[in-house]
Design a protein around this motif. Structure first.
Motif, short mmCIF file in Angstrom:
data_model
loop_
_atom_site.label_atom_id
_atom_site.label_comp_id
_atom_site.label_asym_id
_atom_site.label_seq_id
_atom_site.Cartn_x
_atom_site.Cartn_y
_atom_site.Cartn_z
N ARG A 56 -23.80 -6.66 13.28
CA ARG A 56 -24.22 -5.54 14.12
C ARG A 56 -24.36 -4.31 13.24
NH1 ARG A 56 -19.71 -6.40 18.85
NH2 ARG A 56 -20.49 -8.41 19.59
N THR A 57 -25.55 -3.73 13.26
CA THR A 57 -25.85 -2.59 12.41
C THR A 57 -27.12 -1.90 12.90
OG1 THR A 57 -26.39 -1.89 10.16
CG2 THR A 57 -27.08 -4.10 10.79
N PRO A 58 -27.24 -0.60 12.68
CA PRO A 58 -28.52 0.05 12.98
C PRO A 58 -29.56 -0.22 11.90
CG PRO A 58 -26.94 1.66 12.18
CD PRO A 58 -26.21 0.35 12.31
N GLY A 59 -29.14 -0.81 10.79
CA GLY A 59 -30.04 -1.12 9.69
C GLY A 59 -30.72 -2.47 9.88
N THR A 60 -31.42 -2.91 8.85
CA THR A 60 -32.13 -4.18 8.85
C THR A 60 -31.38 -5.17 7.97
OG1 THR A 60 -34.23 -3.03 9.12
CG2 THR A 60 -34.33 -5.29 8.32
N VAL A 61 -31.01 -6.31 8.57
CA VAL A 61 -30.27 -7.35 7.84
C VAL A 61 -31.26 -8.23 7.10
CG1 VAL A 61 -28.67 -9.29 8.05
CG2 VAL A 61 -28.43 -7.31 9.57
N GLY A 62 -30.99 -8.46 5.82
CA GLY A 62 -31.85 -9.31 5.01
C GLY A 62 -31.67 -10.78 5.32
N GLU A 63 -32.40 -11.60 4.60
CA GLU A 63 -32.36 -13.05 4.78
C GLU A 63 -31.05 -13.63 4.27
OE1 GLU A 63 -34.69 -15.12 6.21
OE2 GLU A 63 -35.67 -13.23 6.82
N TRP A 64 -30.54 -14.63 4.99
CA TRP A 64 -29.39 -15.38 4.52
C TRP A 64 -29.87 -16.35 3.45
CZ3 TRP A 64 -24.29 -16.38 6.83
CH2 TRP A 64 -23.89 -15.38 7.71
N PRO A 65 -29.02 -16.67 2.48
CA PRO A 65 -29.43 -17.61 1.43
C PRO A 65 -29.54 -19.05 1.92
CG PRO A 65 -27.16 -16.91 1.10
CD PRO A 65 -27.71 -16.11 2.24
N GLY A 66 -29.04 -19.35 3.10
CA GLY A 66 -29.08 -20.70 3.66
C GLY A 66 -28.37 -20.72 5.00
N PRO A 67 -28.12 -21.90 5.56
CA PRO A 67 -27.46 -21.97 6.87
C PRO A 67 -25.99 -21.57 6.81
CG PRO A 67 -27.86 -24.17 6.01
CD PRO A 67 -28.53 -23.21 5.07
N GLU A 68 -25.42 -21.52 5.60
CA GLU A 68 -24.04 -21.09 5.42
C GLU A 68 -23.99 -20.08 4.28
OE1 GLU A 68 -21.36 -24.85 6.77
OE2 GLU A 68 -22.07 -24.84 4.70
N LEU A 69 -23.01 -19.20 4.34
CA LEU A 69 -22.79 -18.23 3.28
C LEU A 69 -21.49 -18.63 2.56
CD1 LEU A 69 -23.98 -15.52 2.17
CD2 LEU A 69 -22.25 -14.37 3.55
N TYR A 70 -21.60 -18.90 1.27
CA TYR A 70 -20.47 -19.35 0.46
C TYR A 70 -20.01 -18.24 -0.47
CZ TYR A 70 -21.81 -24.04 1.96
OH TYR A 70 -22.12 -25.14 2.71
N ALA A 71 -18.81 -18.42 -1.03
CA ALA A 71 -18.27 -17.45 -1.98
C ALA A 71 -19.27 -17.18 -3.09
CB ALA A 71 -16.95 -17.96 -2.55
N GLY A 72 -19.45 -15.91 -3.38
CA GLY A 72 -20.38 -15.48 -4.42
C GLY A 72 -21.76 -15.14 -3.90
#
Length: 107
Positions: A56-72
């Motif tokens: 949740r943000t008033p900004g624009t969320v970029g693309e996720w690197p994949g279906p899951e977000l991993y450490a790093g």
């Protein structure tokens, strides 16, 4: 600026009498630049499932690197101004609950 947000313990019940599935234990780091971009980095803990996370943000969320977000791995939010807030919310896959896992105030 570099700020860390550790898994929040604020849980919102969705009306179920049974205990909700547990939110993932995760550390998120937030780094803001002077152009209004905040980089959210997964800094350790469990993977975040894209289908279970709301940013949740008033900004624009970029693309996720994949279906899951991993450490790093990281996600950027652009178009932010001082005073804006980013809230990362986890929604249980069974729909029984939600939890705020991180909050960041843009300075």
């Amino acid at each position: 600026m570099l700020f860390g947000a550790v898994l929040g313990s604020f849980v919102i019940g969705m009306g179920s009498q049974e205990p909700a599935t547990q939110a993932p234990a995760v550390n998120l780091e937030f780094e803001a630049d002077e152009d209004g971009t905040v980089t959210i980095t997964h800094d350790g803990g469990e993977a975040l499932e894209r289908a279970e996370i709301e940013i949740r943000t008033p900004g624009t969320v970029g693309e996720w690197p994949g279906p899951e977000l991993y450490a790093g791995e990281e996600i950027t939010v652009t178009g932010l101004e001082s005073g804006d807030e980013i809230t990362v919310v986890w929604h249980s896959p069974d729909g029984d609950g939600a939890a705020v896992i991180a909050v960041y105030d843009v300075e």
